[in-house]
Design a protein around this motif. Sequence first.
Motif, PDB file in Angstrom:
ATOM      1  N   ARG A 185       0.802  -4.152   3.259  1.00 23.44           N
ATOM      2  CA  ARG A 185       1.220  -3.670   1.957  1.00 23.44           C
ATOM      3  C   ARG A 185       1.962  -2.361   2.102  1.00 23.44           C
ATOM      4  O   ARG A 185       1.534  -1.464   2.814  1.00 23.44           O
ATOM      5  CB  ARG A 185       0.005  -3.492   1.046  1.00 23.44           C
ATOM      6  CG  ARG A 185       0.347  -3.559  -0.426  1.00 23.44           C
ATOM      7  CD  ARG A 185      -0.499  -2.623  -1.207  1.00 23.44           C
ATOM      8  NE  ARG A 185      -0.143  -1.233  -0.922  1.00 23.44           N
ATOM      9  CZ  ARG A 185      -0.833  -0.192  -1.360  1.00 23.44           C
ATOM     10  NH1 ARG A 185      -1.911  -0.373  -2.098  1.00 23.44           N
ATOM     11  NH2 ARG A 185      -0.456   1.032  -1.075  1.00 23.44           N
ATOM     12  N   GLY A 186       3.094  -2.249   1.417  1.00 26.80           N
ATOM     13  CA  GLY A 186       3.913  -1.055   1.504  1.00 26.80           C
ATOM     14  C   GLY A 186       3.164   0.178   1.026  1.00 26.80           C
ATOM     15  O   GLY A 186       2.226   0.086   0.233  1.00 26.80           O
ATOM     16  N   ILE A 212       5.100  -4.706  11.692  1.00 25.13           N
ATOM     17  CA  ILE A 212       4.648  -3.739  10.701  1.00 25.13           C
ATOM     18  C   ILE A 212       5.462  -2.455  10.780  1.00 25.13           C
ATOM     19  O   ILE A 212       5.867  -2.019  11.857  1.00 25.13           O
ATOM     20  CB  ILE A 212       3.149  -3.442  10.894  1.00 25.13           C
ATOM     21  CG1 ILE A 212       2.577  -2.725   9.685  1.00 25.13           C
ATOM     22  CG2 ILE A 212       2.908  -2.657  12.193  1.00 25.13           C
ATOM     23  CD1 ILE A 212       1.062  -2.661   9.691  1.00 25.13           C
ATOM     24  N   SER A 213       5.748  -1.860   9.619  1.00 29.57           N
ATOM     25  CA  SER A 213       6.479  -0.591   9.610  1.00 29.57           C
ATOM     26  C   SER A 213       5.475   0.557   9.550  1.00 29.57           C
ATOM     27  O   SER A 213       4.288   0.356   9.296  1.00 29.57           O
ATOM     28  CB  SER A 213       7.406  -0.529   8.387  1.00 29.57           C
ATOM     29  OG  SER A 213       6.657  -0.271   7.219  1.00 29.57           O
ATOM     30  N   GLY A 214       5.981   1.756   9.788  1.00 25.17           N
ATOM     31  CA  GLY A 214       5.096   2.909   9.886  1.00 25.17           C
ATOM     32  C   GLY A 214       4.350   3.244   8.615  1.00 25.17           C
ATOM     33  O   GLY A 214       3.306   3.901   8.659  1.00 25.17           O
ATOM     34  N   GLY A 270      -5.630   1.456  -9.601  1.00 27.65           N
ATOM     35  CA  GLY A 270      -5.360   2.811 -10.041  1.00 27.65           C
ATOM     36  C   GLY A 270      -3.916   3.191  -9.783  1.00 27.65           C
ATOM     37  O   GLY A 270      -3.130   2.390  -9.286  1.00 27.65           O
ATOM     38  N   PRO A 271      -3.549   4.439 -10.081  1.00 27.79           N
ATOM     39  CA  PRO A 271      -2.143   4.867 -10.014  1.00 27.79           C
ATOM     40  C   PRO A 271      -1.559   4.870  -8.607  1.00 27.79           C
ATOM     41  O   PRO A 271      -0.355   4.731  -8.448  1.00 27.79           O
ATOM     42  CB  PRO A 271      -2.162   6.273 -10.608  1.00 27.79           C
ATOM     43  CG  PRO A 271      -3.568   6.730 -10.470  1.00 27.79           C
ATOM     44  CD  PRO A 271      -4.419   5.502 -10.587  1.00 27.79           C
ATOM     45  N   ARG A 272      -2.372   5.020  -7.584  1.00 28.03           N
ATOM     46  CA  ARG A 272      -1.823   5.083  -6.227  1.00 28.03           C
ATOM     47  C   ARG A 272      -2.027   3.776  -5.468  1.00 28.03           C
ATOM     48  O   ARG A 272      -2.005   3.749  -4.242  1.00 28.03           O
ATOM     49  CB  ARG A 272      -2.463   6.234  -5.449  1.00 28.03           C
ATOM     50  CG  ARG A 272      -1.964   7.596  -5.921  1.00 28.03           C
ATOM     51  CD  ARG A 272      -2.374   8.681  -4.965  1.00 28.03           C
ATOM     52  NE  ARG A 272      -3.814   8.898  -5.023  1.00 28.03           N
ATOM     53  CZ  ARG A 272      -4.454   9.750  -4.221  1.00 28.03           C
ATOM     54  NH1 ARG A 272      -3.793  10.423  -3.304  1.00 28.03           N
ATOM     55  NH2 ARG A 272      -5.752   9.912  -4.327  1.00 28.03           N
ATOM     56  N   GLY A 273      -2.184   2.701  -6.181  1.00 30.52           N
ATOM     57  CA  GLY A 273      -2.377   1.418  -5.519  1.00 30.52           C
ATOM     58  C   GLY A 273      -3.773   1.343  -4.950  1.00 30.52           C
ATOM     59  O   GLY A 273      -4.735   1.355  -5.675  1.00 30.52           O
ATOM     60  N   GLY A 274      -3.894   1.317  -3.656  1.00 26.17           N
ATOM     61  CA  GLY A 274      -5.219   1.161  -3.069  1.00 26.17           C
ATOM     62  C   GLY A 274      -5.719  -0.239  -3.337  1.00 26.17           C
ATOM     63  O   GLY A 274      -4.943  -1.190  -3.336  1.00 26.17           O
ATOM     64  N   TYR A 278       2.914  -2.128  -5.405  1.00 26.13           N
ATOM     65  CA  TYR A 278       1.783  -2.394  -4.526  1.00 26.13           C
ATOM     66  C   TYR A 278       1.365  -3.852  -4.569  1.00 26.13           C
ATOM     67  O   TYR A 278       0.210  -4.178  -4.369  1.00 26.13           O
ATOM     68  CB  TYR A 278       0.614  -1.484  -4.916  1.00 26.13           C
ATOM     69  CG  TYR A 278       0.947  -0.019  -4.760  1.00 26.13           C
ATOM     70  CD1 TYR A 278       0.884   0.848  -5.841  1.00 26.13           C
ATOM     71  CD2 TYR A 278       1.342   0.497  -3.539  1.00 26.13           C
ATOM     72  CE1 TYR A 278       1.185   2.186  -5.704  1.00 26.13           C
ATOM     73  CE2 TYR A 278       1.655   1.833  -3.384  1.00 26.13           C
ATOM     74  CZ  TYR A 278       1.571   2.674  -4.472  1.00 26.13           C
ATOM     75  OH  TYR A 278       1.876   4.001  -4.331  1.00 26.13           O
ATOM     76  N   GLN A 279       2.347  -4.717  -4.797  1.00 27.33           N
ATOM     77  CA  GLN A 279       2.020  -6.142  -4.850  1.00 27.33           C
ATOM     78  C   GLN A 279       1.485  -6.604  -3.515  1.00 27.33           C
ATOM     79  O   GLN A 279       1.801  -6.046  -2.472  1.00 27.33           O
ATOM     80  CB  GLN A 279       3.272  -6.940  -5.202  1.00 27.33           C
ATOM     81  CG  GLN A 279       4.311  -6.931  -4.088  1.00 27.33           C
ATOM     82  CD  GLN A 279       5.710  -7.150  -4.609  1.00 27.33           C
ATOM     83  OE1 GLN A 279       6.229  -6.332  -5.352  1.00 27.33           O
ATOM     84  NE2 GLN A 279       6.305  -8.253  -4.233  1.00 27.33           N
ATOM     85  N   LEU A 280       0.650  -7.632  -3.554  1.00 24.37           N
ATOM     86  CA  LEU A 280       0.065  -8.203  -2.355  1.00 24.37           C
ATOM     87  C   LEU A 280       0.745  -9.532  -2.058  1.00 24.37           C
ATOM     88  O   LEU A 280       0.923 -10.357  -2.953  1.00 24.37           O
ATOM     89  CB  LEU A 280      -1.435  -8.428  -2.556  1.00 24.37           C
ATOM     90  CG  LEU A 280      -2.255  -7.169  -2.854  1.00 24.37           C
ATOM     91  CD1 LEU A 280      -3.699  -7.550  -3.177  1.00 24.37           C
ATOM     92  CD2 LEU A 280      -2.211  -6.198  -1.686  1.00 24.37           C
ATOM     93  N   THR A 281       1.150  -9.715  -0.814  1.00 23.81           N
ATOM     94  CA  THR A 281       1.745 -10.980  -0.372  1.00 23.81           C
ATOM     95  C   THR A 281       0.707 -11.702   0.477  1.00 23.81           C
ATOM     96  O   THR A 281       0.425 -11.298   1.610  1.00 23.81           O
ATOM     97  CB  THR A 281       3.023 -10.731   0.439  1.00 23.81           C
ATOM     98  OG1 THR A 281       3.953 -10.010  -0.375  1.00 23.81           O
ATOM     99  CG2 THR A 281       3.650 -12.061   0.851  1.00 23.81           C
TER     100      THR A 281
END
Lengths: 111, 112
Positions: free
Chosen positions: A91-92, A27-29, B95-99, A97-100
Amino acid sequence: DAKTTQPNSMESNEEEPVHLPCNHSTISGTDYIHWYRQLPSQGPEYVIHGLTSNVNNRMASLAIAEDRKSSTLILHRATLRDAAVYYCIRRGGAGSYQLTFGKGTKLSVIP
Amino acid sequence: DSGVTQTPKHLITATGQRVTLRCSPRSGDLSVYWYQQSLDQGLQFLIQYYNGEERAKGNILERFSAQQFPDLHSELNLSSLELGDSALYFCASSGPRGGEQYFGPGTRLTVT
């Protein structure tokens, strides 16, 4: 490449706590840890997410190791309705914000 | 109820045909994501739109395309369908910031 490792399946007795482990050693920071679950014949459902600190909500708690290489989803009292496949996802923190999704852990709850 | 709606619930069509799946996000959500769930590949991200613009692409075939309209609903177009395209297609919004992402009930596509 889901980048997380979870047991294929787990069992729990009804009304007992359940601890679902997840390893994410690379995992990255800026990666968040997200948990989703999928009940039979339904779409995935958001459970909880966190970055560094432990998190609680009405559904569950998320305990994140200090080195962030692993985390544990805690269901405090399993019910039959909690029987589902649970997905732990890195998730980045910015951008897409795609989910893998990986294969997840299939949780069975025994009455 | 996640607040995300998808139509139709079921779709049966023949190989070579074209179909359109529709998704309405939760009120106020600007991002829409499409995922495919098949028995052999699991849940896979296809594409994301944010406020009408394509934001990210995943394992989406060239035969597939999507768009997001000014009212923020989205459509996934699948053409030249093959047997292997049979799957559950989920739409999610955030929403706009993911989450958290909120998933719809899915469209089950069967190609015969």
